[in-house]
Design a protein around this motif. Structure first.
Motif, mmCIF file in Angstrom:
data_model
loop_
_atom_site.group_PDB
_atom_site.id
_atom_site.type_symbol
_atom_site.label_atom_id
_atom_site.label_comp_id
_atom_site.label_asym_id
_atom_site.label_seq_id
_atom_site.Cartn_x
_atom_site.Cartn_y
_atom_site.Cartn_z
ATOM 1 N N ASP A 78 104.804 2.861 49.319
ATOM 2 C CA ASP A 78 103.547 3.463 49.780
ATOM 3 C C ASP A 78 103.349 4.874 49.239
ATOM 4 O O ASP A 78 102.517 5.627 49.721
ATOM 5 N N VAL A 79 104.089 5.246 48.204
ATOM 6 C CA VAL A 79 104.204 6.652 47.830
ATOM 7 C C VAL A 79 102.891 7.264 47.338
ATOM 8 O O VAL A 79 102.678 8.473 47.468
ATOM 9 N N PHE A 80 101.967 6.447 46.800
ATOM 10 C CA PHE A 80 100.693 6.977 46.310
ATOM 11 C C PHE A 80 99.528 6.715 47.267
ATOM 12 O O PHE A 80 98.393 7.103 46.973
ATOM 13 N N ALA A 81 99.782 6.063 48.394
ATOM 14 C CA ALA A 81 98.692 5.573 49.239
ATOM 15 C C ALA A 81 97.810 6.685 49.797
ATOM 16 O O ALA A 81 96.611 6.486 50.012
ATOM 17 N N GLU A 82 98.379 7.862 50.045
ATOM 18 C CA GLU A 82 97.589 8.962 50.610
ATOM 19 C C GLU A 82 96.468 9.405 49.673
ATOM 20 O O GLU A 82 95.525 10.072 50.093
ATOM 21 N N PHE A 83 96.554 9.030 48.397
ATOM 22 C CA PHE A 83 95.538 9.432 47.426
ATOM 23 C C PHE A 83 94.324 8.505 47.412
ATOM 24 O O PHE A 83 93.341 8.796 46.731
ATOM 25 N N SER A 84 94.389 7.397 48.113
ATOM 26 C CA SER A 84 93.322 6.398 48.025
ATOM 27 C C SER A 84 91.964 7.005 48.366
ATOM 28 O O SER A 84 91.812 7.743 49.341
ATOM 29 N N GLU A 85 90.966 6.660 47.548
ATOM 30 C CA GLU A 85 89.608 7.154 47.754
ATOM 31 C C GLU A 85 88.772 6.188 48.585
ATOM 32 O O GLU A 85 87.605 6.471 48.872
ATOM 33 N N GLN A 86 89.340 5.038 48.956
ATOM 34 C CA GLN A 86 88.571 4.059 49.717
ATOM 35 C C GLN A 86 88.337 4.563 51.139
ATOM 36 O O GLN A 86 89.210 5.169 51.750
ATOM 37 N N SER A 87 87.152 4.309 51.650
ATOM 38 C CA SER A 87 86.810 4.729 53.004
ATOM 39 C C SER A 87 86.093 3.581 53.723
ATOM 40 O O SER A 87 85.039 3.127 53.264
ATOM 41 N N PRO A 88 86.649 3.085 54.831
ATOM 42 C CA PRO A 88 87.939 3.498 55.380
ATOM 43 C C PRO A 88 89.088 3.008 54.501
ATOM 44 O O PRO A 88 88.947 2.025 53.773
ATOM 45 N N GLN A 89 90.214 3.699 54.599
ATOM 46 C CA GLN A 89 91.369 3.329 53.790
ATOM 47 C C GLN A 89 91.907 1.974 54.227
ATOM 48 O O GLN A 89 91.948 1.656 55.413
ATOM 49 N N LEU A 90 92.300 1.171 53.253
ATOM 50 C CA LEU A 90 92.859 -0.144 53.554
ATOM 51 C C LEU A 90 94.157 0.003 54.343
ATOM 52 O O LEU A 90 94.946 0.917 54.085
ATOM 53 N N PRO A 91 94.403 -0.887 55.309
ATOM 54 C CA PRO A 91 95.658 -0.811 56.061
ATOM 55 C C PRO A 91 96.842 -1.147 55.164
ATOM 56 O O PRO A 91 96.753 -1.987 54.267
#
Length: 492
Positions: free
Chosen positions: A301-314
């Motif tokens: 999950d190391v890059f997940a905090e960068f996701s631009e999707q809103s809401p963020q995928l679980p």
């Protein structure tokens, strides 16, 4: 575990359907009646029925309740489209060992050179406010330990699972992403790759087979090689994540051939190197297959905090209904890799992972753990993420403009979901390894595609890091040189 009681109830209902206790043409017991019979809450029964509906065994009729599906519909509902594969593709989907150690070590070492234009290694920019604040907290912690030393206090190991303040703060951070885990269930590790290694050691043994997405982060490949695990590469789908139909076909074949497939390593959100994120329905299907074939799911999950999707995928861990997902993450990409702090939520394998961590590490430096825990406690993460995401978005735009200006038109890429990496397809039939070797001579660092495969695939791809990219002469000159060399190598 009591939190998974609904799964045992779902299994009971499934058995009763098979035994004919609940006939196909009869309504299943009402939620209230079944809750009273089994001594559980109505919410637990609802979750059980929803699980069986997701598994294609029952269906809900509006204002009528739940009914078993006829057997022929159950089979059709659960059957996936069979992947149509050539013989060459089938051969590539057989278990094999990893062998890219020499190339991987060479590229990682070259990434540390300060005389190169850094476009290769996946290191973040460390000049942000949040990183500087972390180092100030670390300095304060070291001064505190020096003071304790002068007063004669004895030092001690920070034994697993880790510093209590850090574990508490990580637990709170995860709760914001709907991952419920107690602080004592978090094992602090020496970065995310150490967490993945612990997860693999605890869920597999030498000679077992691990499924990976292709392309796959080369650090995971090196780990699998060191542990002497075999792999099967599952090609990436166009939407992101492994192709679920091919994954299903591979698991069917593995079961028929008695291959010891024990785990899958997956990076579902902001995948390295592609930057794509796996769709929600594919995440659910992957977990369904994992339950069906009893696989451990190791989530990077190391890059997940960068996701631009809103809401963020679980995350897969947030969707995990039977504690089979081992969740691995760190601050190496969001803050700095020099801190070397990560964590593992190991689910049903917690005790094994904690044991491996204890006998191999005894513990990690206490002052870095404490400093990071205090950094989280100060509430700095959200502000830091806003800043770095904004900056990386701007730098990606600058890189895209330079690529459009200097490179050939037949270069292809998919805009990443977030982060600071971009996966670029070179003109047809071009091999990225000679380009990498040429770039090294020009003091330019890029990462060639074959590094992300155990079989040397993705030869016409390169991964670029734009974390440091700016409209400065050294970067623009590097882009100009690369563009001219690509044209030369492809006869344009």
């Amino acid at each position: 575990m009591s939190s998974f009681r609904y799964l045992s109830i779902a299994s009971l209902i499934k058995d009763r359907i098979k035994q004919g206790i609940y006939p196909e043409d009869r309504k299943l017991p009402s939620i209230r009646a079944l809750a009273q019979e089994l001594g559980v809450s109505k919410g637990t029964v609802i979750r059980s029925y929803e699980q069986l509906e997701d598994d294609g065994l029952i269906r809900a009729r509006e204002k009528s309740g739940f009914f078993p599906l006829p057997q022929h519909l159950q089979r059709n509902n659960s059957k996936r489209p069979e992947a149509i594969l050539s013989q060459q593709q089938k051969d590539a989907l057989r278990p094999h060992r990893v062998d890219n150690k020499s190339l991987g070590i060479h590229i990682v070492r070259s990434a540390g050179r300060t005389d190169q234009v850094a476009l290769g290694s996946a290191n973040p920019c460390a000049s942000f406010f949040g990183v500087k604040r972390l180092y100030r907290i670390l300095q304060q912690q070291i001064r505190k330990e020096l003071s304790e030393l002068e007063h004669g206090y004895l030092s001690h190991y920070q034994a697993p699972p880790g510093d209590p303040v850090l574990c508490q703060q990580v637990s709170l951070q995860l709760a914001e992403r709907s991952i419920t885990t107690a602080p004592e269930e978090i094992i602090v590790t020496n970065g995310a790759q150490a967490a993945i290694t612990l997860a693999l050691q605890s869920t597999t043994k030498e000679g077992d087979i691990v499924l990976i997405q292709s392309p796959c982060f080369y650090g995971i490949l090196q780990c699998l090689e060191a542990l002497n695990r075999k792999v099967i590469e599952i090609p990436q789908s166009s939407d992101g994540g492994p192709d679920i139909n091919i994954l299903s076909s591979v698991l069917t074949e593995a079961q028929a051939q008695h291959w010891p497939v024990k785990a899958i390593v997956i990076q579902p959100t902001v995948h390295n190197p592609s930057g794509q994120s796996m769709p929600l329905n594919a995440r659910k299907e992957l977990l369904t297959l994992a339950r069906q074939y009893d696989l451990a799911v190791i989530e990077d999950d190391v890059f997940a905090e960068f996701s631009e999707q809103s809401p963020q995928l679980p995350s897969l861990k947030a969707l995990d209904s039977d504690n089979r997902v081992l969740f691995c993450s760190s601050v190496s990409k969001t803050l700095t890799p020099k801190i070397r702090i990560g964590w593992l939520v190991a689910g049903r394998w917690h005790e094994q992972c904690q044991h491996f961590q204890f006998v191999s590490k005894m513990g990690l430096p206490a002052h870095t753990q404490k400093a990071l825990g205090l950094w989280f406690e100060a509430g700095l993460m959200k502000r830091h993420l806003r800043q770095i995401k904004r900056q990386y978005h701007q730098r990606q735009q600058l890189f895209n403009q330079a690529m459009a200006h200097f490179w050939p038109d037949n270069i292809k890429h998919i805009s990443p979901d977030g982060g600071f990496l971009i996966w670029i397809q070179l003109p047809e039939k071009m091999n990225s390894l000679p380009l990498y070797q040429w770039a090294q001579q020009q003091q330019i660092n890029i990462t060639p595609g074959p590094l992300f495969s155990s079989q040397g695939d993705h030869q016409d791809y390169i991964r670029i890091n734009f974390a440091m990219f700016q409209n400065q002469p050294e970067y623009l000159q590097a882009m100009d040189k690369l563009g001219k060399q690509i044209r030369y190598m492809t006869g344009q």
